[in-house]
Write a protein that holds these residues in place. Sequence first.
Motif, PDB file in Angstrom:
ATOM      1  N   GLN A 179       0.861  -1.269  -0.153  1.00  0.00           N
ATOM      2  CA  GLN A 179      -0.001  -0.312   0.080  1.00  0.00           C
ATOM      3  C   GLN A 179       0.933   1.314  -0.173  1.00  0.00           C
ATOM      4  O   GLN A 179       2.141   1.178   0.201  1.00  0.00           O
ATOM      5  CB  GLN A 179      -0.831  -0.039   1.269  1.00  0.00           C
ATOM      6  CG  GLN A 179      -1.868  -1.312   1.314  1.00  0.00           C
ATOM      7  CD  GLN A 179      -2.692  -1.044   2.522  1.00  0.00           C
ATOM      8  OE1 GLN A 179      -3.643  -0.202   2.868  1.00  0.00           O
ATOM      9  NE2 GLN A 179      -2.321  -2.133   3.435  1.00  0.00           N
ATOM     10  N   GLY A 180       0.143   2.354  -0.295  1.00  0.00           N
ATOM     11  CA  GLY A 180       0.891   3.579  -0.143  1.00  0.00           C
ATOM     12  C   GLY A 180       1.169   4.211  -1.425  1.00  0.00           C
ATOM     13  O   GLY A 180       1.375   3.584  -2.520  1.00  0.00           O
ATOM     14  N   GLY A 181       1.183   5.667  -1.583  1.00  0.00           N
ATOM     15  CA  GLY A 181       1.168   6.214  -2.784  1.00  0.00           C
ATOM     16  C   GLY A 181       2.642   6.509  -3.175  1.00  0.00           C
ATOM     17  O   GLY A 181       3.030   6.899  -4.393  1.00  0.00           O
ATOM     18  N   THR A 196       7.071   1.262  -0.683  1.00  0.00           N
ATOM     19  CA  THR A 196       6.599   2.511  -0.902  1.00  0.00           C
ATOM     20  C   THR A 196       7.003   3.182   0.636  1.00  0.00           C
ATOM     21  O   THR A 196       7.420   2.509   1.801  1.00  0.00           O
ATOM     22  CB  THR A 196       5.221   2.695  -0.456  1.00  0.00           C
ATOM     23  OG1 THR A 196       4.730   1.768   0.664  1.00  0.00           O
ATOM     24  CG2 THR A 196       4.567   1.788  -1.852  1.00  0.00           C
ATOM     25  N   GLU A 219       5.334   5.028   2.616  1.00  0.00           N
ATOM     26  CA  GLU A 219       4.141   4.748   3.620  1.00  0.00           C
ATOM     27  C   GLU A 219       4.517   3.263   4.363  1.00  0.00           C
ATOM     28  O   GLU A 219       4.133   3.233   5.571  1.00  0.00           O
ATOM     29  CB  GLU A 219       2.801   4.672   3.113  1.00  0.00           C
ATOM     30  CG  GLU A 219       2.442   5.841   2.746  1.00  0.00           C
ATOM     31  CD  GLU A 219       2.779   6.556   1.404  1.00  0.00           C
ATOM     32  OE1 GLU A 219       3.769   5.663   0.710  1.00  0.00           O
ATOM     33  OE2 GLU A 219       2.913   7.808   1.120  1.00  0.00           O
ATOM     34  N   PHE A 250      -1.776   5.041   5.270  1.00  0.00           N
ATOM     35  CA  PHE A 250      -2.052   4.644   3.865  1.00  0.00           C
ATOM     36  C   PHE A 250      -3.324   5.318   3.578  1.00  0.00           C
ATOM     37  O   PHE A 250      -4.250   5.645   4.248  1.00  0.00           O
ATOM     38  CB  PHE A 250      -2.210   3.323   3.584  1.00  0.00           C
ATOM     39  CG  PHE A 250      -1.100   2.347   4.312  1.00  0.00           C
ATOM     40  CD1 PHE A 250       0.013   2.391   3.444  1.00  0.00           C
ATOM     41  CD2 PHE A 250      -1.429   1.633   5.462  1.00  0.00           C
ATOM     42  CE1 PHE A 250       1.076   1.686   3.989  1.00  0.00           C
ATOM     43  CE2 PHE A 250      -0.155   0.722   5.979  1.00  0.00           C
ATOM     44  CZ  PHE A 250       1.046   0.871   5.250  1.00  0.00           C
ATOM     45  N   PRO A 251      -3.529   5.835   2.212  1.00  0.00           N
ATOM     46  CA  PRO A 251      -2.676   5.559   1.172  1.00  0.00           C
ATOM     47  C   PRO A 251      -1.533   6.635   1.504  1.00  0.00           C
ATOM     48  O   PRO A 251      -0.474   6.395   0.866  1.00  0.00           O
ATOM     49  CB  PRO A 251      -3.535   6.015  -0.242  1.00  0.00           C
ATOM     50  CG  PRO A 251      -4.581   7.002   0.437  1.00  0.00           C
ATOM     51  CD  PRO A 251      -4.819   6.591   2.091  1.00  0.00           C
TER      52      PRO A 251
END
Lengths: 306, 587
Positions: free
Chosen positions: A86-88, A106, A108, A264-265
């Motif tokens: 997950q994570g942007g 990521t 995050e 997250f995100p």
Amino acid sequence: MKLIPVYRPRETFIHGLHPLAALALYASLVAVVLVLQNPLYLAVCGLGVLSLVLLAEAGEECRPFLLLGMFMAFLVALLNPLVNRQGGHVLVYGPRLPVLGRLDVTLEAVAYGAVSGFRILLVVVLFGLASVTVSPDDLLDILSRISLRSSLSAALAVRLYPSLVVEAREMTEVQLARGERLRGGRRWQRARAHFPLWMALFRGSLDRAANIAEAMSARGFGSGRVTRRRLPLKGRDLVVLPLSLAVAAAAVFSSTGGGGYRYFPLLDNPLAGFRTWATVSLAGFFALLQVIGRCWKKWPWWRSRI
Amino acid sequence: MEEMALVEISDLTYWYPRGEKPALRELSLRVEKGEFVLLTGPTGCGKTTFMRLLNGLVPHFHGGVLQGRALVCGMDVVASGPRALSSRVGMVFQDPEDQLVSTTVEREVAFGLENARLPAPVISKRVEEMLAGMGLSRLRRSFLPELSGGEAQKVVLASILALHPEVLVLDEPTSQLDPLSSEELLTLVRRIHEETGTTVIMSEHRLERCFHYATRVIHMEEGRICFDGSPAQAARWWGPREGAFLPPVARVFARAGWEEIPLTVNQARRLIHGLESRGSGKVEVPGGRREGTPRGGPLVEARDLWYVYPEGPEALRGVDLRLERGRNLVIMGENGSGKSTLLRCFLGLLPPTRGRVLLLGERPSRERLPGLAARLAYCPQNPNAFFLSPTVREEMLRTLRLRGYRGDAEEAVRRQLDRFGLEGTEERDPRDLSSGQKEKLVLACALLPPVPELLVLDEPTRGLDYGSKREIMEIIKEYGDGGSTVAAVTHDVEFAAALADEAAIMGNGKSIVNGAAEDMLSDSLFFSPQVNRLLNHLFPGLIREEEAVAVLEGMRERMAAGKERQSGEAASACSRATVASARGSRR
């Protein structure tokens, strides 16, 4: 010579707490550490736990727990970014693997892994602190009201663990001198060399258990009811017990009442959810324990009052 | 009407479960209130079983079959059992490690009282009373596994005495303790007996410390009572039997053929007083100094050796020690003086914090130690730490395998078992052997071929009776006579005197003194054998029992000759007086 990190009586405020108060304190702090998400809150908790270790003068005894916690924290911090996709903000684009998919790392996931690792570290240290500052005899006195035999078994385990460690050390040394290669070689070779040693240790423990059972029988154990010791709550316990529960309740309220922090995100701004009243309460709680504890140590009058 | 005895046993025979022979046979005896009974006998003679019977552990805990009747404090042992008897018969076992239940001293003392369901204020009072009376107040909240053996055994004794028992039963209570702690514990037992009138029944191998203040001695063999009488009668009874169960000072008089056997050094001094200057014959001392020439350099050498435990004290502080090939070195000192740490440094089990150790010409380490197994044998304090195999035979075969022996292993094992008197134990579990047999088995393994150049012993006589000690001593001597080298750590001064060419006395992490055994083990209150304390003023440096026996034989002969001369002189004086009086009456 101190053998291993187990409870040792000591004249500190933390050691002097009633087992119920001490357990409430540690359980509340574990709850706080697990519930709070904001890394700044956790940093305050980290400092607080450190201050408690110093107040209990248990730095040396807690060191093995600290090392264990750091190892576990490192593993979690390392593995989490690899399994959590997950994570942007992608830091590293990894290869695409069958079943697992693309292994991107990521920002995050890295942050979440680091905070989770830190959380585990704090839980392990709190567990260690509890085991070296709460008298198992006193604790088991309370538990014995539920089951005398189980509590006695637990007390014996605490009593015999150091003997077992010494016995294992002696056996290892004797076998080394006899020419047994317990070190080096492949893992299975080492395990094979150690196996007779573990079996002998096990048999030795059974012999000792039988001897202790005989000695206990000779001292009248097994007649059913026994006289129980009364452990009254003192002033210090009446301060620590409700305050601990209040802090745990506040942490739960803070995390559910909009004070939560999201990884997250995208990462939230830690300062945005960093409520001043909650921070002051948390820091104030640790500070209060420090003040009471230091005064308890320094002034006999204060000690006699609480 | 006859008053009832505290212990009354009549025609009692007892078999352990699956026991082929009875452990107690046709036992009958009475023990009156206030007696101090010392039980003696070789390992396995039934002393422990007899003591277990007194508080009902036999047959209630151990099972088995019991015939006959046993009344203790007026209660039938079979009908009552340990629960009912526990507050009237207190029992202290050999190893304090196997008796402690709680984690702190205060809780341990309260354990028996809580089981007896005494009211809480009474428990508090008795705990305080015991802690103060036994000098344990400062240890009140100490963690039990961190106490020394002596302190732990004192805690056990306190927890038993807190129950105010009428009979105190002690089964070799000092077998795991060093001499100073043993002395302290036995003095405490004596004080309790004298001040409270508690009946004491005790078995003990350190007879020199308790034989003289027992009011009665009972000797057992193969489950039977062979002797029952006063200590003085026991000494006379043992006299023609080489005095195996007598204190060393009494034993040497018995072996030298004296009619009157003293029980203490003081009594012995009074007996020989005046003999040193009487007569013209000179007493020859066999053996004398064991001088030796080093053969081929040192086997073990420590130079400025320091060891500091992590988070702990400085255990060794600049030790300098050297053991030449072909010599026997004994290291003595009280608990905590650094003896065991020194031994572990010698073997490379602990790396020196500073300084240097050379073992068989190499710098030892945990990694190198297995490679030295064919040249070095280490016998630990606790024989159980040595045994890993399920049978005696397999244990010996395992040793041969580890040493890389290429000959006929089965034949080597058979020969060694014969040599050490362990025939018939081949298929037994080593842990089930008696203490003496265990120690012999460890030595038998250690001295399997190829015979090691260096034998390292850690307390080889702990908990052994005199017979087992003598056997072990002979084995080690035989090994030493073959030109091999022995390094031993021991608290047993009699054993040290018999074995050592050189001795080192440790204190506070240092080798306080070291040199010839005759100098080191002489003229000291705690590190000299009884024979030295008796004869050192006549024969400085006399430390060995054989030497003392020779001296006393010489004295006995001179005394007999003196008596003959005196009786001759007295007879002639008498006849002169008769003549004179006859002359006077004639006048």
